[in-house]
Scaffold this motif. Structure first.
Motif, PDB file in Angstrom:
ATOM      1  N   UNK A  85       6.886  11.892  -5.139  1.00  0.00           N
ATOM      2  CA  UNK A  85       6.180  12.470  -4.267  1.00  0.00           C
ATOM      3  C   UNK A  85       4.667  11.832  -4.199  1.00  0.00           C
ATOM      4  N   UNK A  86       4.536  11.468  -3.122  1.00  0.00           N
ATOM      5  CA  UNK A  86       3.001  10.644  -2.928  1.00  0.00           C
ATOM      6  C   UNK A  86       1.871  11.991  -2.598  1.00  0.00           C
ATOM      7  N   UNK A  87       2.358  12.622  -1.642  1.00  0.00           N
ATOM      8  CA  UNK A  87       1.748  13.670  -0.569  1.00  0.00           C
ATOM      9  C   UNK A  87       2.521  14.695  -0.161  1.00  0.00           C
ATOM     10  N   UNK A  88       1.812  15.900  -0.106  1.00  0.00           N
ATOM     11  CA  UNK A  88       2.706  16.971   0.344  1.00  0.00           C
ATOM     12  C   UNK A  88       3.386  17.737  -0.652  1.00  0.00           C
ATOM     13  N   UNK A  89       4.431  18.329  -0.148  1.00  0.00           N
ATOM     14  CA  UNK A  89       5.346  19.149  -1.336  1.00  0.00           C
ATOM     15  C   UNK A  89       6.532  19.080  -0.754  1.00  0.00           C
ATOM     16  N   UNK A  90       7.512  18.750  -1.557  1.00  0.00           N
ATOM     17  CA  UNK A  90       9.115  18.754  -1.344  1.00  0.00           C
ATOM     18  C   UNK A  90       9.969  19.647  -2.109  1.00  0.00           C
ATOM     19  N   UNK A 113      11.671   2.417  -0.541  1.00  0.00           N
ATOM     20  CA  UNK A 113      11.351   2.923   0.860  1.00  0.00           C
ATOM     21  C   UNK A 113      10.217   4.042   0.702  1.00  0.00           C
ATOM     22  N   UNK A 114       9.569   4.063   1.734  1.00  0.00           N
ATOM     23  CA  UNK A 114       8.545   5.015   2.022  1.00  0.00           C
ATOM     24  C   UNK A 114       9.154   6.047   3.049  1.00  0.00           C
ATOM     25  N   UNK A 115       9.524   7.450   2.637  1.00  0.00           N
ATOM     26  CA  UNK A 115      10.040   8.386   3.556  1.00  0.00           C
ATOM     27  C   UNK A 115       8.903   9.293   3.886  1.00  0.00           C
ATOM     28  N   UNK A 116       8.728   9.454   5.090  1.00  0.00           N
ATOM     29  CA  UNK A 116       7.719  10.493   5.781  1.00  0.00           C
ATOM     30  C   UNK A 116       8.691  11.668   6.109  1.00  0.00           C
ATOM     31  N   UNK A 129       0.999  -1.189   0.038  1.00  0.00           N
ATOM     32  CA  UNK A 129       0.088  -0.095  -0.136  1.00  0.00           C
ATOM     33  C   UNK A 129       0.775   1.279   0.044  1.00  0.00           C
ATOM     34  N   UNK A 130       0.634   2.051  -1.169  1.00  0.00           N
ATOM     35  CA  UNK A 130       1.467   3.408  -1.172  1.00  0.00           C
ATOM     36  C   UNK A 130       0.551   4.568  -1.462  1.00  0.00           C
TER      37      UNK A 130
END
Length: 117
Positions: free
Chosen positions: A61-66, A38-41, A13-14
């Motif tokens: 990028x899955x969610x948010x903004x980097x 890896x999933x980085x939070x 699940x991503x």
């Protein structure tokens, strides 16, 4: 205690973490001798200082903004965007908002590298 890695054929699940992001942690989803996923939070304001790895990297990028700094420039990544970086390329990440990213690392085949030299 190490978290278990996914096995061949196992669904991972991503989906965005949404409100669960506050208690979520970065973790390796699976690892082989050639590849690690890896999933980085990354909480807002946090990130990874400039570094480089020997093999190629993708960052999605899955969610948010980097903010991604690489190749002498800064780019803002938003959900649904992915970037590829060649092995050895210095890069850094900084979360502009609470974010989660999917990071793929390819490990160079050391036996092939030795044969080339």
């Amino acid at each position: 205690m190490a978290l278990p890695h996914a096995t061949s054929g196992q669904l991972i699940d991503i989906l965005p973490l949404g409100p669960r992001m506050e208690e979520a942690h970065s973790n390796a989803l699976f690892k082989t001798s050639q590849l690690e996923l890896m999933r980085l939070v990354l909480p807002r304001g946090k990130g990874l200082p400039e570094h480089k790895v020997p093999g190629a990297v993708t960052i999605q990028c899955i969610e948010g903004e980097i903010e991604l700094c690489a190749h002498g420039k800064s780019q803002t990544m938003q959900p649904g965007q992915l970037v590829y970086l060649a092995g050895g390329e210095p890069h850094s990440l900084h979360a502009l908002q609470d974010a989660s990213v999917l990071l793929t690392l390819l490990f160079p085949n050391q036996s092939q590298d030795a044969a080339r030299n």
